[in-house]
Design an enzyme around this catalytic site. Sequence first.
Site, PDB file in Angstrom:
ATOM      1  N   SER A  96      12.499  36.197  61.213  1.00 34.33           N
ATOM      2  CA  SER A  96      12.352  34.871  61.805  1.00 34.33           C
ATOM      3  C   SER A  96      12.773  33.778  60.816  1.00 34.33           C
ATOM      4  O   SER A  96      13.928  33.744  60.395  1.00 34.33           O
ATOM      5  CB  SER A  96      10.915  34.680  62.296  1.00 34.33           C
ATOM      6  N   ASP A 220      12.414  38.485  73.394  1.00 33.55           N
ATOM      7  CA  ASP A 220      12.014  37.445  72.442  1.00 33.55           C
ATOM      8  C   ASP A 220      12.054  36.065  73.100  1.00 33.55           C
ATOM      9  O   ASP A 220      13.089  35.627  73.592  1.00 33.55           O
ATOM     10  CB  ASP A 220      12.964  37.484  71.236  1.00 33.55           C
ATOM     11  N   HIS A 248       9.204  38.730  70.100  1.00 31.72           N
ATOM     12  CA  HIS A 248       9.720  38.240  68.812  1.00 31.72           C
ATOM     13  C   HIS A 248       9.448  39.229  67.680  1.00 31.72           C
ATOM     14  O   HIS A 248      10.322  39.505  66.875  1.00 31.72           O
ATOM     15  CB  HIS A 248       9.064  36.891  68.509  1.00 31.72           C
TER      16      HIS A 248
END
Length: 267
Positions: A96, A220, A248
């Site tokens: 991320s 996601d 995610h």
Amino acid sequence: MGKYIEVELGVKLYVEDLGQGEPVVFLHGWPASSRMFEYQSMLLPQKGLRFIGIDFRGFGKSDGPWENYSYDRMADDVRAVVDKLGLERFTLVGFSMGGAIAVRYMNLHNEHGVSRLILAGAAAPRFTRAEDFPYGAPVKGVDTMINDTHKDRPAMIEAFGKQFVGKQPSKPFAQWLSTICLESTAHATVRAMESLRDEDLRGDLPAITVPVTVLHGVQDKICPLELAEKTLELVPQAELIRFEESGHAMLFDEPDKFNETLLALLQ
């Protein structure tokens, strides 16, 4: 074992360094810490690999200065840790926001020491939409999260956590993840989100020459799959591995597949 490494005068980062063998450096997502990789920190040393998890400034156990939460500064922090540990050939894993900072590190520091890059649910090529980039999160949505952080940070984190995983987590897991995120400082939470909102990696990605593997959850909702597809357009040698049942955080939604994939890439 944990250690503190000074990355600039008066600012020390917490680094978890476990095991022996080929180093694997993990960069965590917003607003968590390297504790989110605790299952990998147990697995890799058992497989003859060295786990290195870095808490970004303002997150986890690291110092939290008031300023300097740009991608450049956090990439410089990673370089300081790499140099202090004397790492010469290592795999860099960025999740991320950590994926975004990994990409900036690769360009800003000429891939220093990195032999392979793994991007997991990465906030790249950019996290938010722009006039010439109709993908990712709307800027207004990010601004709302920033405002919510000022009003009720625990509630913001709880709401974010519900989007973080694709499968309904157990209550203890949700509490564990929230606890990790609440360990970050409030100002780092805001300033790092401002960097996520504003920064752009489209100029960084084409500079990458090492092998790249992109891991991404098909479901996601935070960094949609389109971001991974756009990353592959900018890094032609990259490989995409889809996690069909994941949101995610594929390392929590499909942990066995994530760990098996990771180990296979490290062979």
